[in-house]
Each structure stands twice: as C-alpha cells, then as structure tokens.
Scaffold this active site. Sequence first.
Site, short mmCIF file in Angstrom:
data_model
loop_
_atom_site.label_atom_id
_atom_site.label_comp_id
_atom_site.label_asym_id
_atom_site.label_seq_id
_atom_site.Cartn_x
_atom_site.Cartn_y
_atom_site.Cartn_z
N LEU A 85 61.67 -36.80 44.06
CA LEU A 85 62.84 -36.65 43.20
C LEU A 85 64.04 -37.38 43.76
O LEU A 85 64.91 -37.83 43.00
CB LEU A 85 63.16 -35.17 42.99
CG LEU A 85 62.12 -34.37 42.20
CD1 LEU A 85 62.58 -32.93 42.02
CD2 LEU A 85 61.86 -35.00 40.84
N TYR B 176 53.60 -28.21 40.26
CA TYR B 176 54.14 -26.86 40.26
C TYR B 176 53.83 -26.06 39.00
O TYR B 176 54.21 -24.90 38.89
CB TYR B 176 55.66 -26.90 40.48
CG TYR B 176 56.03 -27.46 41.83
CD1 TYR B 176 55.67 -26.81 43.00
CD2 TYR B 176 56.71 -28.68 41.92
CE1 TYR B 176 56.00 -27.35 44.24
CE2 TYR B 176 57.05 -29.21 43.16
CZ TYR B 176 56.69 -28.54 44.31
OH TYR B 176 57.00 -29.07 45.53
N HIS C 49 54.23 -52.29 58.75
CA HIS C 49 52.98 -52.81 59.32
C HIS C 49 52.53 -51.97 60.51
O HIS C 49 51.35 -51.60 60.62
CB HIS C 49 53.19 -54.26 59.76
CG HIS C 49 52.01 -54.85 60.46
ND1 HIS C 49 50.86 -55.22 59.79
CD2 HIS C 49 51.79 -55.10 61.78
CE1 HIS C 49 49.99 -55.70 60.67
NE2 HIS C 49 50.53 -55.63 61.87
N GLY D 93 58.63 -34.21 49.56
CA GLY D 93 60.02 -33.86 49.29
C GLY D 93 60.90 -35.07 49.06
O GLY D 93 62.13 -34.95 49.07
N ASN E 233 55.55 -34.15 39.82
CA ASN E 233 56.17 -32.94 40.35
C ASN E 233 55.91 -31.76 39.41
O ASN E 233 55.61 -30.64 39.84
CB ASN E 233 57.68 -33.16 40.51
CG ASN E 233 58.33 -32.13 41.40
OD1 ASN E 233 58.09 -32.06 42.59
ND2 ASN E 233 59.18 -31.31 40.81
#
Length: 311
Positions: A273, A210, A92, A270, A206
């Site tokens: 995954l 890429y 919050h 990052g 992801n």
Amino acid sequence: MQPERMVLRGLVILLVSAGFCYLLAKYISTPILALREAAQRFSEGELNYRIGGRFAGRKDEFSELAATFDKMTEKIELLMKLQRQLLGDVSHELRSPLARLGVALELARKQSGEAAQKSLERIGREAEALNSLIGEVLTLTKIESGIETAQTAPLDLCRMIQKIVSDADFEARGSGKSVSLKECESMTIEGSEDLLKHAVENVVRNAIKYGPQNSAIEVALRKAGSDAGNALEITVADSGSGVPEKELSNIFDPFYRVSNARERSSGGSGLGLAITRRSVLLHGGSVYASNRETGGLIVTINLPLRPDARP
C-alpha cells in the site's frame, strides 16, 4: 515657452522614460524567467538542463545565481546516477544468493526423502517472501528518490482494470474467494501503465489476503462526483475485518501494521500500500481507505482525467 512645446517635451520625456523602464524591466525579468523555466524543467526530471550559456556576457548577481544553479544541478544529477548504480548493485548482490538458493533447493528436493520435503517447502516459501520484499523495497526507494518517474502515455484504464481483475480472480479461486468488476466506465488517463497497474494490483491482492473464506472482492472504475471535477475513482472493497478508524490513515505508511487481525501471520511485507500511495501521488492523485458499513475495508484511488477522456 509655448504650451505646445511644453506638451511635446513632456511627451518625449514620457516616451524616453517608458522605453528605459521597459528595457530595465526586461533586463531584470529575463533571467528570472529563465531561472524559473530551468527549475521547472529540472523538477520534471530533466536533470541535465543547464542555463549558464543563456547568461553569457552578464557580470551581475543573476549570472552568479545561474552559475550556482548549474553547480547544484550537476551535483544532484551525479548523486542520482550514483544512487541508480547503488540500487542496481544492491539488487544484484541481494538477489544472486537467492537465485543460487533456489537452485540448491531444487536439488535438495530431488535428493532428499519425504521427511525433509516439508522443511524444504518452508525454506522455499521464505526465500520467495524475501525476494518479494527486496523487490518492493527497491521499488519504493526508486519512487521516493525520484529515480522511478511516471513516463506517461494515453492509457485505457478500463482495459487495464479488466485484466487485473481477471488475473486476481484466477488467483483468488485457489483460496475460495472471488474478485469481480462491478463497474468499468470507458475512459482514458495520462499515466504510466506499469506504475498504475502495480498500484491497483497491490490493493486488490491486499483485499484477497484479508478477505474471509468464500468472500467476494468488488472492484469498480467510475467518474468521480461532480465536486471532484474532471477526475475518476477506482474502488476496491473487501468483506474482511476492516481497520480501526484511528489507524486508517497509517496503513499506507511503509511497514505499518494495524493492531487487529491484519497481522504478519497473514504474510506480506507491509510495503504494497505504501507503493500504491507513492505511485498514485506521482500521477497527481490521492488514495484513502475507509470501513464499509456492512463490514470490511474499501480503498479509493482518485486520479485526474485527460481533457479528452471518454465518458
């Protein structure tokens, strides 16, 4: 003494000894089994389970152990409640300023000229990235602390994968890429749809991020090989630059970034995954990445099937 009397006396002694040994074994094993059951139920998330009442009347080491176990579980339950409250408060407190910032940005866009629009758009993108990062940090923290548990139910995994691929393909078209479902065996898994959907979406996004321009991301759901037993695998393959072999096992660590083209300049926190691996582990599965011979990365998620899984 007659042989018959000796045999009879021996049988009586044997029966008495057997009965005494049985009662002694039961007296010792019952609290051990109760403690094992309590530890199992507690490890499965039943934090309010206590065993003190089952040892009423006993004044031995087992009753003391049960009392110590109950004290430990009470403290852990309290700590978990405090952690949940802290995460709610943190969420919050961090997101409220971002919400106000979003309102202020909209007002600024309406009141400013063309010269300021580019800068305002940049502020908006950074605010969205920060909001996404906060959400992923909180999700990862909940999973790792045990607050976010897998509330399982029968799940039609093929249907879930089809929806993920459809949504991802729509998003990828904007950057000249595509996402296709190459194989989707109909099967059922016992799991949390929210956690597994988030896990697969992170891998697919992801791959989109890429993959090179005009590239295709391929998704497949199939039964695993015979050596893997009653299991399934989900694969997501892209045609990007891949990952150095020595760094493949590290890409599922929080905030880890490899040394080649998969850099922060491409966006992301990052954590995607890392959340995928934690979610898969909660379901008793595993996830790993490998480089494709034709170029690019393939991420494989292995999960156990329900005994009544449909072929």
